[in-house]
Design an enzyme around this catalytic site. Structure first.
Site, PDB file in Angstrom:
ATOM      1  N   ALA A  55      -1.231  -8.156  10.061  1.00 15.43           N
ATOM      2  CA  ALA A  55      -0.563  -9.412   9.735  1.00 15.43           C
ATOM      3  C   ALA A  55      -0.670 -10.450  10.848  1.00 15.43           C
ATOM      4  O   ALA A  55      -0.959 -11.628  10.601  1.00 15.43           O
ATOM      5  CB  ALA A  55       0.904  -9.144   9.403  1.00 15.43           C
ATOM      6  N   ARG A  81       0.714   0.351  12.642  1.00 20.49           N
ATOM      7  CA  ARG A  81       2.011   0.995  12.881  1.00 20.49           C
ATOM      8  C   ARG A  81       1.958   2.505  12.708  1.00 20.49           C
ATOM      9  O   ARG A  81       2.622   3.253  13.436  1.00 20.49           O
ATOM     10  CB  ARG A  81       3.050   0.422  11.924  1.00 20.49           C
ATOM     11  CG  ARG A  81       3.422  -1.021  12.193  1.00 20.49           C
ATOM     12  CD  ARG A  81       4.281  -1.603  11.097  1.00 20.49           C
ATOM     13  NE  ARG A  81       3.527  -1.758   9.862  1.00 20.49           N
ATOM     14  CZ  ARG A  81       4.032  -2.232   8.731  1.00 20.49           C
ATOM     15  NH1 ARG A  81       5.306  -2.571   8.679  1.00 20.49           N
ATOM     16  NH2 ARG A  81       3.277  -2.365   7.672  1.00 20.49           N
ATOM     17  N   ASN A  82       1.157   2.977  11.744  1.00 28.67           N
ATOM     18  CA  ASN A  82       1.125   4.413  11.476  1.00 28.67           C
ATOM     19  C   ASN A  82       0.527   5.196  12.631  1.00 28.67           C
ATOM     20  O   ASN A  82       1.008   6.268  12.992  1.00 28.67           O
ATOM     21  CB  ASN A  82       0.356   4.668  10.177  1.00 28.67           C
ATOM     22  CG  ASN A  82       1.087   4.128   8.969  1.00 28.67           C
ATOM     23  OD1 ASN A  82       1.976   4.764   8.428  1.00 28.67           O
ATOM     24  ND2 ASN A  82       0.735   2.909   8.546  1.00 28.67           N
ATOM     25  N   LYS A  94       0.847  -1.188   0.000  1.00 31.87           N
ATOM     26  CA  LYS A  94       0.000   0.000   0.000  1.00 31.87           C
ATOM     27  C   LYS A  94       0.884   1.240   0.000  1.00 31.87           C
ATOM     28  O   LYS A  94       1.747   1.384   0.854  1.00 31.87           O
ATOM     29  CB  LYS A  94      -0.891   0.017   1.246  1.00 31.87           C
ATOM     30  CG  LYS A  94      -1.706  -1.252   1.449  1.00 31.87           C
ATOM     31  CD  LYS A  94      -2.394  -1.263   2.799  1.00 31.87           C
ATOM     32  CE  LYS A  94      -3.156  -2.555   3.020  1.00 31.87           C
ATOM     33  NZ  LYS A  94      -3.829  -2.600   4.338  1.00 31.87           N
ATOM     34  N   ASP A 120     -10.049  -0.055   6.476  1.00 33.72           N
ATOM     35  CA  ASP A 120      -8.596  -0.045   6.649  1.00 33.72           C
ATOM     36  C   ASP A 120      -8.156   1.087   7.566  1.00 33.72           C
ATOM     37  O   ASP A 120      -7.240   0.936   8.377  1.00 33.72           O
ATOM     38  CB  ASP A 120      -7.924   0.081   5.274  1.00 33.72           C
ATOM     39  CG  ASP A 120      -6.605  -0.680   5.203  1.00 33.72           C
ATOM     40  OD1 ASP A 120      -6.137  -1.158   6.249  1.00 33.72           O
ATOM     41  OD2 ASP A 120      -6.047  -0.805   4.100  1.00 33.72           O
ATOM     42  N   LYS A 139      -5.023   6.310   3.972  1.00 32.28           N
ATOM     43  CA  LYS A 139      -5.411   6.000   5.356  1.00 32.28           C
ATOM     44  C   LYS A 139      -4.202   5.973   6.275  1.00 32.28           C
ATOM     45  O   LYS A 139      -4.317   6.261   7.478  1.00 32.28           O
ATOM     46  CB  LYS A 139      -6.206   4.697   5.410  1.00 32.28           C
ATOM     47  CG  LYS A 139      -5.482   3.462   4.912  1.00 32.28           C
ATOM     48  CD  LYS A 139      -4.675   2.734   5.969  1.00 32.28           C
ATOM     49  CE  LYS A 139      -3.917   1.561   5.360  1.00 32.28           C
ATOM     50  NZ  LYS A 139      -3.057   0.879   6.347  1.00 32.28           N
ATOM     51  N   GLU A 188       4.739   3.256   6.452  1.00 31.84           N
ATOM     52  CA  GLU A 188       4.451   3.731   5.097  1.00 31.84           C
ATOM     53  C   GLU A 188       3.945   5.165   5.081  1.00 31.84           C
ATOM     54  O   GLU A 188       4.251   5.940   4.180  1.00 31.84           O
ATOM     55  CB  GLU A 188       3.439   2.812   4.410  1.00 31.84           C
ATOM     56  CG  GLU A 188       3.960   1.424   4.083  1.00 31.84           C
ATOM     57  CD  GLU A 188       4.856   1.391   2.847  1.00 31.84           C
ATOM     58  OE1 GLU A 188       5.247   2.461   2.355  1.00 31.84           O
ATOM     59  OE2 GLU A 188       5.162   0.276   2.380  1.00 31.84           O
TER      60      GLU A 188
END
Length: 327
Positions: free
Chosen positions: A129, A248-249, A96, A239, A180, A274
């Site tokens: 994950a 993580r973001n 992504k 999402d 997102k 990301e």
């Protein structure tokens, strides 16, 4: 994510080979030692693992190649893998984000590299994950220009604990999946400001950012010829929700909101974030399409050192009165 998706494919009864890139040294060593997966904390699946110099046979036989590397590694990985791959193979892209230099999304990077967008299926949705690996009920959306390719990938992944949906709105799905991450950083930053405001949780602010973040995703999706209704689905609202809760973001944003610099937060997390890179790409896309994306602008400002998290969040609320539903 590559390991988690391999676990799901194995669970769904598929014949799977897991390919390690040349950046997966720690992963390979843990597998050899019989240890838990270093990133998701689960046992390795009972499937074949191939190192980077031993991809040939597996790729030559594969009907579907699943790609789950970081955005920065997409072109390099596909360039290595494509010459070894069955020319009819479908590529399922779980990456992504946008390439910063060209603003191409991951699916387009793969399509350009193999020269055939109809063999590319984007697979996104609220799918952490570790939860996939542990059989937590999960749903994703598969998007492609080709109805046969998208249904092939959706069928391969589907199982009683893993629901797949299909769409032809590749643009809308990829915009939602990438943007997102930026919105989740903003939500995390706001949440990290709780001590400054003397409250345990910044519930009002995070709810505001979540809902207006969906509007910004819709604005960019429409400008790039995606469909607004896609933003209400798994690749948008779904999402964003899971990333704000446990991704993580959002964790990165929370560390920054609590006082760390972006660089310190990255070092603390020791993993790919990301949204850190996507924020600059999103700001560039906003400028390209002449869009007003205040949350994107605020996050980019913090990451570039131009404002503090509190200044950035408060700047989003400082605009003039506008119609709420004006994507």
């Amino acid at each position: 994510m590559g390991t988690a998706l391999a676990v799901q494919l194995h669970r769904a009864g598929q014949d799977v080979v897991l390919l390690a890139t040349d950046h997966d040294g720690a992963f390979v060593e843990a597998h050899r030692a019989g240890e838990m997966h270093p990133a998701i904390g689960t046992p390795f699946p009972p499937i074949d693992l191939r190192q980077h110099d031993d991809w040939d046979d597996a790729l030559g036989k594969a009907e579907v190649v699943v790609l789950a590397v970081s955005t920065a590694g997409v072109e390099h990985t596909v360039r290595d893998a494509a010459p070894l791959t069955n020319p009819d193979a479908v590529w399922a892209v779980a990456t992504k984000g946008w390439e910063e230099a060209t603003l191409r999304p991951a699916g387009r990077l793969v399509a350009d590299a193999i020269g055939d967008p109809k063999r590319v299926v984007v697979v996104v949705g609220p799918s952490l994950a570790a939860e996939i690996a542990n059989a937590v009920p999960t749903a994703v959306v598969c998007a492609s220009e080709d109805h046969l390719a998208v249904r092939k990938v959706a069928t391969l992944f589907a199982s009683p604990v893993f629901r797949t949906y299909v769409t032809d709105d590749v643009v809308g799905v990829e915009v939602g999946a990438a943007l997102k991450n930026v919105i989740a950083i903003a939500v995390g930053m706001a949440d990290g400001l709780g001590d400054q405001f003397g409250v345990g949780a910044m519930t009002n602010t995070t709810a505001f950012l979540f809902s207006r973040g969906l509007v910004e995703i819709a604005r960019l999706a429409r400008a790039m010829r995606g469909r607004i209704e896609t933003v209400l689905g798994l690749a948008g609202a779904g999402d964003l929700f899971v990333t704000c809760l446990g991704g993580r973001n959002a964790r990165f944003g929370r560390l920054v909101g609590q006082g760390m610099s972006p660089e310190e937060a990255l070092a603390e997390m020791k993993t790919t974030v990301e949204g850190y890179h996507n924020a600059r790409s999103a700001a560039a896309l906003a400028a390209k399409y002449r869009l007003d994306l205040p949350i994107v602008r605020a996050v980019a400002g913090v990451l570039d050192g131009g404002s503090t998290p509190r200044e950035a969040i408060e700047s989003i609320l400082a605009g003039t009165i506008e119609e709420e539903f004006n994507p």
